[in-house]
Design an enzyme around this catalytic site. Structure first.
Site, PDB file in Angstrom:
ATOM      1  N   GLY A   1      12.118  19.766  76.185  1.00 46.36           N
ATOM      2  CA  GLY A   1      12.536  19.785  74.790  1.00 46.36           C
ATOM      3  C   GLY A   1      14.062  19.748  74.626  1.00 46.36           C
ATOM      4  O   GLY A   1      14.784  20.509  75.276  1.00 46.36           O
TER       5      GLY A   1
ATOM      6  N   GLU B   1       2.202  24.319  69.504  1.00 47.96           N
ATOM      7  CA  GLU B   1       2.523  25.536  70.279  1.00 47.96           C
ATOM      8  C   GLU B   1       3.269  26.602  69.462  1.00 47.96           C
ATOM      9  O   GLU B   1       3.827  27.525  70.023  1.00 47.96           O
ATOM     10  CB  GLU B   1       3.349  25.245  71.553  1.00 47.96           C
ATOM     11  CG  GLU B   1       3.033  23.981  72.313  1.00 47.96           C
ATOM     12  CD  GLU B   1       1.594  23.853  72.763  1.00 47.96           C
ATOM     13  OE1 GLU B   1       0.899  23.007  72.155  1.00 47.96           O
ATOM     14  OE2 GLU B   1       1.156  24.556  73.656  1.00 47.96           O
TER      15      GLU B   1
ATOM     16  N   HIS C   1       2.334  29.909  71.233  1.00 43.20           N
ATOM     17  CA  HIS C   1       2.765  30.748  72.355  1.00 43.20           C
ATOM     18  C   HIS C   1       2.406  32.213  72.130  1.00 43.20           C
ATOM     19  O   HIS C   1       2.253  32.972  73.077  1.00 43.20           O
ATOM     20  CB  HIS C   1       4.272  30.616  72.590  1.00 43.20           C
ATOM     21  CG  HIS C   1       4.636  29.327  73.271  1.00 43.20           C
ATOM     22  ND1 HIS C   1       3.916  28.805  74.319  1.00 43.20           N
ATOM     23  CD2 HIS C   1       5.639  28.448  73.053  1.00 43.20           C
ATOM     24  CE1 HIS C   1       4.461  27.673  74.720  1.00 43.20           C
ATOM     25  NE2 HIS C   1       5.510  27.428  73.957  1.00 43.20           N
TER      26      HIS C   1
ATOM     27  N   ALA D   1      -0.377  33.254  70.855  1.00 44.41           N
ATOM     28  CA  ALA D   1      -1.840  33.421  70.841  1.00 44.41           C
ATOM     29  C   ALA D   1      -2.268  34.343  71.979  1.00 44.41           C
ATOM     30  O   ALA D   1      -1.642  34.373  73.034  1.00 44.41           O
ATOM     31  CB  ALA D   1      -2.508  32.059  70.987  1.00 44.41           C
TER      32      ALA D   1
ATOM     33  N   CYS E   1       6.963  27.633  87.737  1.00 45.05           N
ATOM     34  CA  CYS E   1       7.347  26.767  86.606  1.00 45.05           C
ATOM     35  C   CYS E   1       7.573  27.632  85.362  1.00 45.05           C
ATOM     36  O   CYS E   1       8.682  28.081  85.105  1.00 45.05           O
ATOM     37  CB  CYS E   1       6.332  25.651  86.394  1.00 45.05           C
ATOM     38  SG  CYS E   1       4.626  26.196  86.295  1.00 45.05           S
TER      39      CYS E   1
HETATM   40 FE1  SF4 Z   1       3.481  25.554  88.156  1.00 44.83          FE
HETATM   41 FE2  SF4 Z   1       3.316  24.534  90.629  1.00 44.83          FE
HETATM   42 FE3  SF4 Z   1       1.851  26.673  89.969  1.00 44.83          FE
HETATM   43 FE4  SF4 Z   1       1.297  24.233  88.999  1.00 44.83          FE
HETATM   44  S1  SF4 Z   1       1.169  24.898  91.129  1.00 44.83           S
HETATM   45  S2  SF4 Z   1       1.354  26.118  87.833  1.00 44.83           S
HETATM   46  S3  SF4 Z   1       3.337  23.406  88.719  1.00 44.83           S
HETATM   47  S4  SF4 Z   1       4.073  26.569  90.055  1.00 44.83           S
END
Ligand code: SF4
Ligand code: FAD
Ligand code: NAP
Length: 676
Positions: free
Chosen positions: A61, A167, A255, A257, A344
């Site tokens: 974003g 979201e 987000h 929720a 992530c």
């Molecule tokens: Fe995130 Fe990698 Fe886990 Fe998938 S496998 S949720 S991309 S950290």
């Protein structure tokens, strides 16, 4: 080439441009888009994904103005000077034959910064900042900012933009009565509430012309009280189509929720049928999203007519070559996203650069490079858990001759245990991936053999990587040898029988997981079928209720469980930022009693004697399961002062048991192997 996935790999003609297949890499905030000096790294990140064959990429974003920042000084495109940075990204993608949209994201009241605005001055539960309600003039300025941002995106070489409308971000805040309390022409009826989204799209279209993709991410199920009805959702979609949108992407859940929508325990493709419902109401392409992580599932969604395209975001962190591998009939080589969020989303919410648990190169493409080694070494890796698997495969990829040992008769280490937890079935994909990768890179695998130091010294190795993991910690509680006491390995791996009343000592990740395992009725199928999951979380996939919520109806728990820790902090406070709440909610819903500040006094035939807040108590139970952490297993490392022989290295649990997880284990393995 398209025989295996004919729908997924078919091109999509949008009239003025053609996408090479039906796969979208969905928007993800990587943390690299916020600073101009990271745009080289960002370009390398997208270049690898475009080279891997994805049809359309959407950036993380980018705000149209400062009020729209998610975080202070977040990525913004509002003046011509920013265009050059973005050109590095678009050129990289175009050089690889890909197409890329820039996502315009106005966070509204989700912004973690003091300039936040929204439809009304109503604070969100997930940001400490109360928003200012936009005035009419402020709304006009916001529309102009979106249009300016889109025009600059076109100048920067993007093939189009995505307007983030789901979201729970700003446009969603205008769209729903939950957050839009206005009485002017921007609030009240759905016609008024959608005016901002529709006007933004019209104004963008007027600025960018007809040959520029406008994708809009529309919230199909808000999954919050005060969310929109299905009629509202359809009305908005049709108005957006008339306003000039080319593709309708879909989103599920704000987000804030309290329903999980992307963590690993959400069944694959859970929301695709809802996208299918919308597809029947519009004539432009509709995109399915959320928890789609393998090509066969994506192909099924398209084949049964639930969508025209499929959006996957995290799967492209896990494997940039996802599409190329699918197209070449090598889906078994895909490094599958397991939905853990650990590297992530958890990073993003902690304001750290995103990466991936199963692929530590993600967002570090220019820093972690698996280059061919100048000298091919003879390497032993002991332990085929995540750390050892990662080290062995990267070392072999770099040209070393690698032998991987494990005393067990299968690879995977503790991940093999983890995948038995309800909702963690995806973890088996990582073991499948590494198994295939070992074969492809030519690693010699020796299983069922406990390696000794003498054997390693006699093996003629240049380097030995000790990835032997951990041994379970049994705390010195009076009565710890009582037959009622089991370790988590006894329960999960050795399948020891467990009674109906259980006390769990230790409330880390494994204590919570053991709780979920013991609450599950073994007569019920795993992974949990979609309809059962939807009932449990109160999700109305038929979209007959406002926001898609119904009263949850979970099956009765099969055991009485008490989960304990010595710390006085909240139980589960150390679990993942974006997934911990799901585990806490599951255990709480099943009546698990959670005790903090516990002192363990003794174990006897009656059960577990404890002291909490100065008061002695007896937990009457059939079994006590110990989940009290681990200690490193380092018996293969040289003794202090010992020299000669191969170079020894330790990684993963063998290096440090405290705060160990597979993210660290895999990363350490890859980093060490890349520099051998
Ligand atoms: Fe995130 Fe990698 Fe886990 Fe998938 S496998 S949720 S991309 S950290
Ligand atoms: P291990 O996985 O322990 O592997 C070590 C291997 O070495 C073993 O296979 C062992 O057999 C072998 N070995 C030991 N000594 C020898 C020897 N002398 N000779 C030959 N072989 C030997 N992590 C997460 O990140 N996310 C999660 O959601 C998660 N959930 C979990 C759930 C459960 C129930 C469990 C048990 C663990 C979970 N973990 C999770 C933790 C994760 O599995 C570990 O952090 C990770 O496996 C550690 O990797 P490792 O390679 O260092 O060690
Ligand atoms: P952990 O997270 O370190 O938790 C250990 C628990 O045992 C704590 O609750 C601790 O709390 C308790 N404990 C420690 N020493 C004790 C002692 N001597 N006596 C009694 N209790 C003791 O470790 P884990 O649960 O074993 O998990 C291992 C690793 O796997 C973790 O680091 C975690 O990251 C990873 N994992 C992650 C997930 C996930 O979902 N992300 C899931 C499972 C595992 P007190 O000290 O307060 O008593």
């Amino acid at each position: 080439m398209t025989a295996t996935y004919p729908h997924l790999l078919a091109p999509l003609d949008l009239g003025f441009t053609t996408l090479r297949n039906r796969v979208i890499m969905g928007s993800m905030h990587t943390g690299l888009e916020d600073r101009f000096y990271h745009y080289g790294k960002l370009a390398a990140f997208y270049r690898e994904r475009a080279r891997g064959g994805v049809g359309l990429i959407v950036t993380g974003g980018i705000s149209p103005n400062r009020e729209g920042w998610l975080l202070p000084f977040g990525g913004t495109l509002n003046f011509a000077g920013d265009v050059l940075n973005h050109r590095r990204v678009t050129s990289a993608v175009h050089e690889e034959g890909g197409k890329i949209l820039m996502q315009i994201l106005h966070a509204g009241r989700y912004g973690y910064q003091p300039l936040v605005v929204s439809a009304s001055a109503k604070k969100s539960p997930i940001s400490p900042f109360k928003p200012r309600a936009l005035s009419e003039a402020g709304i006009e300025r916001t529309i102009a900012a979106y249009a300016r941002c889109a025009r600059l995106a076109r100048q920067a070489g993007y093939d189009g933009i995505e307007v983030m409308g789901s979201e729970g971000y700003l446009l969603n805040q205008f769209l729903c009565a939950r957050t839009n309390l206005r009485t002017d022409r921007w609030g009240g009826s759905i016609e008024n509430r959608m005016r901002l989204s529709v006007d933004i799209v019209k104004r963008i279209r007027a600025k960018v012309g007809d040959d520029f993709i406008i994708m809009y991410r529309h919230s199909l199920l808000d999954l919050v009280d005060g969310g929109n009805t299905w009629d509202d959702v359809v009305q908005v979609a049709q108005a957006l189509e008339r306003a000039g949108v080319n593709i309708l992407n879909t989103g599920f859940g704000w987000h804030e929720a309290r329903v999980p929508t992307i963590v690993t325990s959400v069944p694959r493709g859970a929301f695709a049928s809802v996208a299918g419902r919308l597809r029947r109401e519009v004539t432009i392409p509709v995109v399915a999203s959320n928890r789609i992580n393998m090509p066969a599932d994506a192909e099924d969604i398209l084949a049964r007519g639930d969508a025209d395209m499929v959006s996957m975001a995290r799967p492209f962190l896990a494997d940039p070559q996802f599409v190329a591998k699918a197209a070449a009939g090598r889906a078994d080589e895909i490094n599958t996203c397991i939905g853990c969020n650990q590297a992530c989303l958890d990073h993003t919410f902690a304001n750290q650069r995103a990466s991936c648990l199963v692929n530590p190169r993600a967002c570090h493409e220019t820093e972690l490079v698996y280059a061919k080694a100048r000298v091919s070494k003879k390497v032993a890796v002991v332990g085929a858990g995540p750390a050892g698997l990662s080290a062995a495969t990267v070392a072999a990829e770099c040209g070393h001759q690698v032998t991987l040992f494990d005393s067990f008769d299968a690879i995977g280490g503790q991940f093999r245990i983890a995948m038995q937890i309800p909702g963690k079935e995806e973890f088996s994909e990582t073991i499948r991936y590494f198994g295939r990768k070992l074969a492809l890179t030519g690693v010699k695998v020796v299983l069922g053999q406990r390696v000794t130091r003498a054997a390693l010294l006699a093996g003629g190795f240049d380097d030995v990587i000790v990835a032997t993991g951990i041994k379970v910690r049994m705390p010195p509680i009076d009565g710890i040898d009582h037959p009622k006491v089991l370790s988590y390995i006894d329960v999960l791996q050795r399948k020891a029988p467990v009674g109906k009343r259980v006390a769990i000592i230790g409330a880390g990740g494994i204590g919570f997981d053991v709780g979920e395992y013991l609450l599950h009725d073994p007569a019920h199928a795993l992974p949990v079928p979609l309809a059962e999951w939807a009932r449990e979380w109160g999700v109305d996939l038929a979209a007959t209720t406002a926001g898609g919520l119904v009263a949850p109806a979970a099956p009765a728990p099969v055991r009485q469980i008490v989960l304990m820790q010595r710390k006085t902090s909240k139980l589960g406070a150390g679990l993942g930022k974006t997934s911990g709440w799901v585990h806490r909610a599951t255990l709480a819903r099943n009546g698990v009693q959670m005790l903090a500040g516990v002192q363990y006094d003794r174990i006897d035939d009656f059960g577990l004697h404890i002291t909490v807040a100065g008061e002695q108590r007896l937990i009457e139970c059939d079994n006590i399961v110990i989940c009290a952490g681990q200690d490193s297993l380092t018996e293969l490392m040289p003794a202090e002062g010992e020299s000669g022989g191969p170079a020894f290295h330790k990684i993963g649990g063998a290096a440090l048991a405290a705060e160990l997880d597979a993210k660290r284990a895999i990363k350490e393995g890859a980093e060490l192997a890349a520099r051998l």
